[in-house]
Design a protein around this motif. Structure first.
Motif, PDB file in Angstrom:
ATOM      1  N   ALA A 143       0.950  -1.258   0.450  1.00  0.00           N
ATOM      2  CA  ALA A 143       0.179  -0.212  -0.476  1.00  0.00           C
ATOM      3  C   ALA A 143       0.608   1.604  -0.340  1.00  0.00           C
ATOM      4  CB  ALA A 143      -0.974  -0.016   1.367  1.00  0.00           C
ATOM      5  N   ASP A 144       2.188   0.967   0.755  1.00  0.00           N
ATOM      6  CA  ASP A 144       2.865   2.578   0.576  1.00  0.00           C
ATOM      7  C   ASP A 144       3.723   2.647  -0.358  1.00  0.00           C
ATOM      8  OD1 ASP A 144       2.015   2.650   3.891  1.00  0.00           O
ATOM      9  OD2 ASP A 144       3.914   1.736   3.837  1.00  0.00           O
ATOM     10  N   VAL A 145       3.678   1.346  -1.230  1.00  0.00           N
ATOM     11  CA  VAL A 145       4.135   1.395  -2.650  1.00  0.00           C
ATOM     12  C   VAL A 145       3.845   2.297  -3.609  1.00  0.00           C
ATOM     13  CG1 VAL A 145       5.827   0.522  -4.776  1.00  0.00           C
ATOM     14  CG2 VAL A 145       6.431  -0.033  -1.751  1.00  0.00           C
ATOM     15  N   ALA A 146       2.280   1.904  -3.095  1.00  0.00           N
ATOM     16  CA  ALA A 146       1.676   2.428  -4.003  1.00  0.00           C
ATOM     17  C   ALA A 146       1.122   3.967  -4.114  1.00  0.00           C
ATOM     18  CB  ALA A 146      -0.094   1.463  -4.312  1.00  0.00           C
ATOM     19  N   LYS A 147       1.031   4.069  -2.998  1.00  0.00           N
ATOM     20  CA  LYS A 147       0.663   5.370  -2.688  1.00  0.00           C
ATOM     21  C   LYS A 147       2.362   5.984  -3.517  1.00  0.00           C
ATOM     22  CE  LYS A 147      -0.526   8.465   1.123  1.00  0.00           C
ATOM     23  NZ  LYS A 147      -0.304   8.677   2.419  1.00  0.00           N
ATOM     24  N   ALA A 148       3.142   5.961  -3.358  1.00  0.00           N
ATOM     25  CA  ALA A 148       4.447   6.133  -3.399  1.00  0.00           C
ATOM     26  C   ALA A 148       4.785   7.133  -5.189  1.00  0.00           C
ATOM     27  CB  ALA A 148       5.930   5.932  -2.777  1.00  0.00           C
ATOM     28  N   ILE A 149       4.004   5.530  -5.886  1.00  0.00           N
ATOM     29  CA  ILE A 149       4.372   5.701  -7.174  1.00  0.00           C
ATOM     30  C   ILE A 149       3.042   6.045  -8.089  1.00  0.00           C
ATOM     31  CG2 ILE A 149       6.538   4.275  -7.287  1.00  0.00           C
ATOM     32  CD1 ILE A 149       4.087   1.994  -8.142  1.00  0.00           C
ATOM     33  N   ASN A 150       2.130   6.387  -7.593  1.00  0.00           N
ATOM     34  CA  ASN A 150       0.547   6.724  -7.541  1.00  0.00           C
ATOM     35  C   ASN A 150      -0.033   5.972  -8.247  1.00  0.00           C
ATOM     36  OD1 ASN A 150      -1.560   8.918  -7.731  1.00  0.00           O
ATOM     37  ND2 ASN A 150      -0.919  10.550  -9.723  1.00  0.00           N
ATOM     38  N   HIS A 151      -0.318   5.075  -7.602  1.00  0.00           N
ATOM     39  CA  HIS A 151      -1.161   3.665  -7.976  1.00  0.00           C
ATOM     40  C   HIS A 151      -1.569   3.045  -7.112  1.00  0.00           C
ATOM     41  CE1 HIS A 151       0.211   2.478 -12.352  1.00  0.00           C
ATOM     42  NE2 HIS A 151       1.383   3.622 -12.272  1.00  0.00           N
ATOM     43  N   GLU A 152      -2.782   2.282  -7.585  1.00  0.00           N
ATOM     44  CA  GLU A 152      -3.177   1.797  -6.354  1.00  0.00           C
ATOM     45  C   GLU A 152      -2.699   0.435  -5.957  1.00  0.00           C
ATOM     46  OE1 GLU A 152      -6.610   2.357  -5.469  1.00  0.00           O
ATOM     47  OE2 GLU A 152      -7.300   4.272  -6.405  1.00  0.00           O
ATOM     48  N   GLU A 153      -3.406  -0.043  -4.943  1.00  0.00           N
ATOM     49  CA  GLU A 153      -2.881  -1.033  -3.998  1.00  0.00           C
ATOM     50  C   GLU A 153      -3.564  -2.441  -4.755  1.00  0.00           C
ATOM     51  OE1 GLU A 153      -2.772  -3.318   0.231  1.00  0.00           O
ATOM     52  OE2 GLU A 153      -3.871  -1.332  -0.071  1.00  0.00           O
ATOM     53  N   ALA A 154      -4.649  -2.247  -5.219  1.00  0.00           N
ATOM     54  CA  ALA A 154      -4.556  -3.018  -6.116  1.00  0.00           C
ATOM     55  C   ALA A 154      -4.004  -3.966  -7.233  1.00  0.00           C
ATOM     56  CB  ALA A 154      -5.865  -3.886  -6.678  1.00  0.00           C
ATOM     57  N   THR A 155      -3.336  -2.619  -7.737  1.00  0.00           N
ATOM     58  CA  THR A 155      -2.631  -2.744  -9.159  1.00  0.00           C
ATOM     59  C   THR A 155      -1.076  -2.836  -8.481  1.00  0.00           C
ATOM     60  OG1 THR A 155      -3.734  -1.051  -9.925  1.00  0.00           O
ATOM     61  CG2 THR A 155      -1.346  -1.205 -10.873  1.00  0.00           C
ATOM     62  N   LEU A 156      -0.904  -3.316  -7.292  1.00  0.00           N
ATOM     63  CA  LEU A 156       0.485  -3.888  -6.743  1.00  0.00           C
ATOM     64  C   LEU A 156       0.492  -5.345  -6.431  1.00  0.00           C
ATOM     65  CD1 LEU A 156       3.024  -2.257  -6.419  1.00  0.00           C
ATOM     66  CD2 LEU A 156       1.631  -0.526  -7.378  1.00  0.00           C
ATOM     67  N   PHE A 157      -0.303  -4.937  -6.316  1.00  0.00           N
ATOM     68  CA  PHE A 157      -0.946  -6.586  -5.470  1.00  0.00           C
ATOM     69  C   PHE A 157      -1.315  -7.619  -6.361  1.00  0.00           C
ATOM     70  CE2 PHE A 157      -4.445  -9.752  -2.994  1.00  0.00           C
ATOM     71  CZ  PHE A 157      -2.986 -10.596  -2.838  1.00  0.00           C
ATOM     72  N   GLY A 158      -1.675  -6.987  -7.365  1.00  0.00           N
ATOM     73  CA  GLY A 158      -2.170  -8.139  -8.803  1.00  0.00           C
ATOM     74  C   GLY A 158      -0.638  -8.233  -9.668  1.00  0.00           C
ATOM     75  N   LEU A 159       0.277  -7.337  -9.192  1.00  0.00           N
ATOM     76  CA  LEU A 159       1.421  -7.831  -9.702  1.00  0.00           C
ATOM     77  C   LEU A 159       2.615  -8.456  -9.052  1.00  0.00           C
ATOM     78  CD1 LEU A 159       2.338  -4.175 -11.594  1.00  0.00           C
ATOM     79  CD2 LEU A 159       1.924  -6.014 -12.635  1.00  0.00           C
ATOM     80  N   ASN A 160       2.119  -8.701  -7.692  1.00  0.00           N
ATOM     81  CA  ASN A 160       2.900  -9.172  -6.745  1.00  0.00           C
ATOM     82  C   ASN A 160       1.915 -10.528  -5.858  1.00  0.00           C
ATOM     83  OD1 ASN A 160       5.718  -7.508  -6.605  1.00  0.00           O
ATOM     84  ND2 ASN A 160       4.038  -6.290  -6.849  1.00  0.00           N
ATOM     85  N   PRO A 161       1.891 -11.361  -6.781  1.00  0.00           N
ATOM     86  CA  PRO A 161      -0.191 -12.019  -5.752  1.00  0.00           C
ATOM     87  C   PRO A 161       0.999 -13.052  -4.427  1.00  0.00           C
ATOM     88  CG  PRO A 161       0.329 -12.850  -8.021  1.00  0.00           C
ATOM     89  CD  PRO A 161       1.420 -11.301  -7.671  1.00  0.00           C
ATOM     90  N   SER A 162       1.958 -13.070  -4.814  1.00  0.00           N
ATOM     91  CA  SER A 162       2.331 -14.125  -3.715  1.00  0.00           C
ATOM     92  C   SER A 162       2.444 -14.013  -2.267  1.00  0.00           C
ATOM     93  CB  SER A 162       3.771 -14.845  -4.245  1.00  0.00           C
ATOM     94  OG  SER A 162       4.487 -13.769  -4.241  1.00  0.00           O
ATOM     95  N   TYR A 163       2.652 -11.981  -2.022  1.00  0.00           N
ATOM     96  CA  TYR A 163       2.357 -11.615  -0.597  1.00  0.00           C
ATOM     97  C   TYR A 163       1.219 -12.016  -0.016  1.00  0.00           C
ATOM     98  CZ  TYR A 163       7.180 -10.382  -2.608  1.00  0.00           C
ATOM     99  OH  TYR A 163       8.792 -10.444  -2.327  1.00  0.00           O
ATOM    100  N   LYS A 164       0.957 -12.645   0.927  1.00  0.00           N
ATOM    101  CA  LYS A 164      -0.556 -13.205   1.239  1.00  0.00           C
ATOM    102  C   LYS A 164      -1.165 -11.340   2.459  1.00  0.00           C
ATOM    103  CE  LYS A 164      -0.487 -17.586   3.206  1.00  0.00           C
ATOM    104  NZ  LYS A 164       0.631 -18.534   3.756  1.00  0.00           N
TER     105      LYS A 164
END
Length: 469
Positions: free
Chosen positions: A272-293
């Motif tokens: 969530a913090d990474v997403a905010k830093a690069i101006n993207h949705e958290e769902a986008t980051l989780f979609g690209l990194n689905p293994s982090y439970k």
């Protein structure tokens, strides 16, 4: 004169009938003969096409498959045709697969190439999971490549309270490629290796012995029902993905449609913090990194972790750098995951009835604000365990609901293992992956390294060293 006219008309009728009869060649005779042979076997699981395979009708599919085939033989018969009919009608689904393939196929191809596996294997996740990294089967197979817990461990995938690498498209693809390398070394045929991926090398070996053959189509009646359909479905998926335009299937733009960057982090970082830093949705980051439970990347100095990001704009570099270099406040204890193989859990349940200490059951009353993830972390168990123990179909729980929680997985996971070798005598039907699944901490790669094996093939009577540490 009348006799001459009748004779002429009879001759013309015979000539016309002969002209309308399709000309049979040695090739079409061979196809029809194969059809007749195949029709003697079980066809209940796969619908039989109504019309025979003749040149002017379905023979075109064989020609198309022949034009696609490279290393993996793409056979054509009524079983394959039935799945071509099914997939070509599922235009929405296959349109989505075409879209997702733009992102995922390069990942699959790179992993397969690293192990010298045919690129055609990249189509398997279509029939395994519809290329959904979060897919979980009714028995616990997880991720795009649908790895069972034991097989995943045997091929070096990690599952703990922070990560499930079966859901990582990159890690899981390399593990799948390693499995196919071993399966092909043992079985010597790509269709048999594909069948083994579905039902295990042991089942394929037994089917080969019963049929007295190494040809998939001849051993097919002796394989589990699902596997009989699995190979034809794979061939059909390859065909439809290549000839989508012919069947009016239109590619759909996928949700994951980014040019990406990859960074390694040695801190605990929230997506969530990474997403905010690069101006993207958290769902986008989780979609690209689905293994982090927990949607937390648990990197350390000893074991940095990968984050895949949408291409970062220069204006956001400073914010991103700050996030990636600041540890978040979170419990950093790593707890190894217990099996989520439903079959193993059932066996455990039966075995634990005679062991009071392990069979201890806690009853947890759900409190306001709690969900399955919070409860699982509280007892050091997995969400999948809670779902199985309580017959939950989804992940929703409500305040006041009572949940059964078995055992103390935390204590079991922290129990020290002796770093010693033991010996194992190979039995008939054993495979390296099957042996690795029997011992905690063992993997196919480790067994091969310890025993200096260059290939995955083993013979009954061999004595192998197993490192349990």
């Amino acid at each position: 004169m009348r006799r001459i006219v009748l004779t002429t008309l009879s001759f013309l009728a015979i000539f016309t009938a002969a002209a309308q009869t399709p000309r049979r060649t040695a090739q079409t005779d061979s196809i029809l003969k194969n059809m007749t042979t195949a029709s003697r076997f079980d066809t209940v699981a796969v619908p039989v096409i109504d019309k025979p395979l003749v040149f002017n009708q379905n023979y075109i599919y064989k020609l198309r498959l022949d034009s696609i085939a490279k290393t993996v033989p793409l056979s054509y018969n009524e079983y394959v045709q039935s799945f071509i009919d099914i997939y070509s009608r599922r235009k929405d689904m296959m349109g989505k697969m075409l879209g997702l393939s733009q992102y995922y196929f390069p990942i699959f191809e790179k992993a397969l190439k690293a192990y010298n596996i045919p690129a055609e294997i990249k189509y398997l996740p279509i029939i395994e999971s519809s290329m959904n990294p979060h897919a979980i089967s009714r028995v616990g197979a997880t991720g795009m490549w649908q790895f069972m817990f034991g097989t995943a461990k045997a091929y070096g995938l990690n599952m703990d309270n922070f990560v499930d690498e079966r859901k990582d498209p990159i890690q899981a693809s390399y593990a799948a490629a390693a499995y196919f390398r071993d399966a092909y070394e043992e079985l010597g045929d790509w269709l048999l290796a594909i069948a083994a991926y579905n039902c295990g090398k042991g089942n394929v070996t037994r089917a080969m012995e019963k049929a007295g053959s190494r040809d998939f189509w001849e051993i097919r009646p002796f394989l589990p029902r699902e596997t009989r359909d699995y190979v034809p479905a794979f061939i059909a998926a390859v065909y439809v993905m290549h000839y989508s335009n012919t069947h009016d299937i239109v590619m759909q733009t996928p949700a994951i449609n980014y040019k990406t960057d990859t960074v390694l982090v040695n801190r605990f970082v929230a997506l969530a913090d990474v997403a905010k830093a690069i101006n993207h949705e958290e769902a986008t980051l989780f979609g690209l990194n689905p293994s982090y439970k927990k949607k937390i990347v648990n990197g350390t100095d000893q074991l940095p972790k990968r984050i895949i990001l949408p291409r970062v704009e220069q204006v956001n570099y400073a914010k991103l750098f700050e996030v990636l270099n600041a540890d978040i406040e979170v419990d950093k204890e790593i707890v190894l995951a217990s099996t989520d193989d439903v079959r193993d859990l059932r066996k455990k349940g039966l075995a634990n009835k005679s062991k009071t200490a392990i069979a201890k059951t806690n009853i947890h009353k759900v409190k306001l604000g709690q969900n399955l993830t919070i409860i699982a972390n509280l007892y050091k168990v997995e969400v999948q365990d809670l779902k199985v123990w309580n017959n939950l179909k989804g992940t929703t729980v409500i305040p006041g609901q009572q949940l059964k929680v078995h055992g103390t997985v935390k204590e079991e996971a922290k129990a020290p293992l002796k770093a010693t070798y033991i010996t194992y005598k190979v039995k008939i039907g054993d495979t390296l992956s099957g042996i690795a699944e029997k011992f905690d901490g063992a993997t196919v790669a480790n067994i091969k390294k310890i025993n200096k094996l260059t290939k995955a093939s083993i013979q009954a009577g061999m004595v192998l060293k197993i490192n349990k540490g």
